[in-house]
Design an enzyme around this catalytic site. Sequence first.
Site, PDB file in Angstrom:
ATOM      1  N   CYS A   9       0.790  -1.219   0.000  1.00  0.00           N
ATOM      2  CA  CYS A   9       0.000   0.000   0.000  1.00  0.00           C
ATOM      3  C   CYS A   9       0.830   1.279   0.000  1.00  0.00           C
ATOM      4  O   CYS A   9       1.998   1.267   0.342  1.00  0.00           O
ATOM      5  CB  CYS A   9      -0.900   0.072   1.231  1.00  0.00           C
ATOM      6  SG  CYS A   9      -2.055  -1.267   1.308  1.00  0.00           S
ATOM      7  N   GLY A  35       0.883   0.164  -5.128  1.00  0.00           N
ATOM      8  CA  GLY A  35      -0.326  -0.653  -5.157  1.00  0.00           C
ATOM      9  C   GLY A  35      -1.187  -0.294  -6.345  1.00  0.00           C
ATOM     10  O   GLY A  35      -1.459   0.882  -6.569  1.00  0.00           O
ATOM     11  N   ASN A 109      -0.811   1.405   5.598  1.00  0.00           N
ATOM     12  CA  ASN A 109       0.289   0.723   4.899  1.00  0.00           C
ATOM     13  C   ASN A 109       0.996  -0.116   5.949  1.00  0.00           C
ATOM     14  O   ASN A 109       1.507   0.434   6.927  1.00  0.00           O
ATOM     15  CB  ASN A 109       1.234   1.761   4.279  1.00  0.00           C
ATOM     16  CG  ASN A 109       2.467   1.132   3.639  1.00  0.00           C
ATOM     17  OD1 ASN A 109       3.504   1.757   3.563  1.00  0.00           O
ATOM     18  ND2 ASN A 109       2.365  -0.093   3.177  1.00  0.00           N
ATOM     19  N   GLY A 110       1.021  -1.420   5.735  1.00  0.00           N
ATOM     20  CA  GLY A 110       1.676  -2.294   6.706  1.00  0.00           C
ATOM     21  C   GLY A 110       0.883  -3.564   6.888  1.00  0.00           C
ATOM     22  O   GLY A 110       0.065  -3.926   6.041  1.00  0.00           O
ATOM     23  N   TYR A 249      14.106  -2.205  -3.425  1.00  0.00           N
ATOM     24  CA  TYR A 249      13.188  -2.391  -4.549  1.00  0.00           C
ATOM     25  C   TYR A 249      11.949  -1.487  -4.562  1.00  0.00           C
ATOM     26  O   TYR A 249      11.640  -0.870  -5.573  1.00  0.00           O
ATOM     27  CB  TYR A 249      12.738  -3.854  -4.599  1.00  0.00           C
ATOM     28  CG  TYR A 249      11.606  -4.139  -5.558  1.00  0.00           C
ATOM     29  CD1 TYR A 249      11.761  -3.923  -6.925  1.00  0.00           C
ATOM     30  CD2 TYR A 249      10.372  -4.608  -5.108  1.00  0.00           C
ATOM     31  CE1 TYR A 249      10.720  -4.167  -7.817  1.00  0.00           C
ATOM     32  CE2 TYR A 249       9.332  -4.859  -6.000  1.00  0.00           C
ATOM     33  CZ  TYR A 249       9.512  -4.643  -7.347  1.00  0.00           C
ATOM     34  OH  TYR A 249       8.489  -4.884  -8.214  1.00  0.00           O
ATOM     35  N   CYS A 389       7.832 -12.103   4.643  1.00  0.00           N
ATOM     36  CA  CYS A 389       7.659 -10.853   5.390  1.00  0.00           C
ATOM     37  C   CYS A 389       6.285 -10.872   6.058  1.00  0.00           C
ATOM     38  O   CYS A 389       5.306 -11.264   5.431  1.00  0.00           O
ATOM     39  CB  CYS A 389       7.725  -9.671   4.437  1.00  0.00           C
ATOM     40  SG  CYS A 389       7.344  -8.102   5.243  1.00  0.00           S
TER      41      CYS A 389
HETATM   42  S1  SF4 Z   1      10.889  -8.765   6.369  1.00  0.00           S
HETATM   43 FE1  SF4 Z   1      11.934  -7.866   4.546  1.00  0.00          FE
HETATM   44  S2  SF4 Z   1      10.305  -6.946   3.335  1.00  0.00           S
HETATM   45 FE2  SF4 Z   1       9.476  -7.294   5.405  1.00  0.00          FE
HETATM   46  S3  SF4 Z   1       9.795  -5.406   6.539  1.00  0.00           S
HETATM   47 FE3  SF4 Z   1      11.565  -6.698   6.941  1.00  0.00          FE
HETATM   48  S4  SF4 Z   1      13.066  -6.126   5.340  1.00  0.00           S
HETATM   49 FE4  SF4 Z   1      11.076  -5.353   4.698  1.00  0.00          FE
END
Ligand code: SF4
Length: 473
Positions: A9, A35, A109-110, A249, A389
């Site tokens: 998001c 998004g 966002n999250g 990225y 993640c």
């Molecule tokens: S797990 Fe990877 S993608 Fe997720 S918040 Fe941590 S660094 Fe970012």
Amino acid sequence: MLDKLHEECGVFGIFGHPEAAKMTYLGLYALQHRGQESAGIAASDGQQVRVSRAMGYVADTFDSAALANVPGTLAIGHVRYSTSGESKLSNAQPIVIDCVHGQIAICHNGNLVNARELRNELVGHGSIFQSSSDTEVVLHLYARSKAANLEDAIVESVSQVQGAYSLAMLTRDRMVAVRDPHGFRPLALGRLDDAVVICSETCAMDLIGATYVRDVEPGEVLVVSAAGIRSLKPFPPAPLAHCIFEHVYFARPDSYVFGQSVNEVRTELGRILAREQAVEADVVVPVPDSGICAAMGYAEESGVPLRMGLIRNHYVGRTFIQPQAAIRNFGVKVKLNPVRSILDGRRVILVDDSIVRGTTSRKIVKMVRAAGAKEVHVRISCPPTISPCYYGVDTPQRSELIAATHSIEEIKTFLEADSVAYLSLDGMLSAVGDQRGSYCSSCYTGRYPVEFPRDEASYLQLVLKLDKEVAAK
Ligand code: SF4
């Protein structure tokens, strides 16, 4: 769809502007990369909060008539990416409710790691959810709060959620920005004349001519009203865990996130990669667009010339008509095309930001070889992605991540490359300089700063599962 991790998001908000909805539209337009499934704007004219949401790109979703339906001087907006199966309008944001504290709209966002538990508890107490998004949990907690005023109710509700959240909220006369104490996802604060702006990335401010002031701090609640900006710090401090993948990225290279230029960090990742993983070659070729900055850094450091040996078609729509006869690697070919004059007879260093399942990378390597490359050396500007993640990035399960289940040698064989090499964890963290201790790198280490339910599958597919449950009833 290329095989990439996806941001879930982007949020934007503005307070005190006569064309708040139009500014939000532009802000969301700049945040479109975060998004593409749905977009929405909620605005208030001081009397009523109205919302307009739709599936699709910002530019396709809103026209003058739609923006005229959300009048007012304060607005928030949201662009959303969603995993397959749960792409539907009821999950689009902002979500608006009317409760004992008045109307409130929210965008997020999250990812909340305890959303399922809280949701089950709330449903057990009679709450009725209108979406399967974890964001709605915050609104239910807010609506149930017995706090005397709106700010206390917001703090009380947000205090109960755990995980990653950069939130924008809107009431009839206030805009509220909240960032989780770990600061997983970015959220910047700026000014446009007398108006106050919040957004996921500073590129949204650039488009509307706003000036970056500072980041909303981790654990900060910012309340913007006619009386000015009030900063609250109601949460206990926690170790910082900014998402390093924003630099690798997600974020646009023209943005600043976590106080650092994405372009500078991303280029530095390439320079360090060149020092760590040198190889004899004739040309450095980025996988566009996300590999470009790192490839520039790699070329600069290695002295091997950078050439655009793959061209991206930027005008690929969401769907396209495929011919009945199968065309090999059609999906990748629609997006990328090799430049034979650059690749033919050359030893190529192919720079990309990540490998997720490996399926797209394999097709790209084949494409480069088919265009005549003598050798293809894949260089990745971050460490192997070995773990999912849980903090707001759409990741496949561990079993689907190629680096979690295969050695580098096996990945090389799968990709049919001459060599494959990744940036080291230490190398990646060095690119953010003395901020390295403030970053999350859990998807590369499997060590998580905030606990999450161990039932990985049900967590990652939470929304999908909830959708199925609803459908089965
Ligand atoms: S797990 Fe990877 S993608 Fe997720 S918040 Fe941590 S660094 Fe970012």
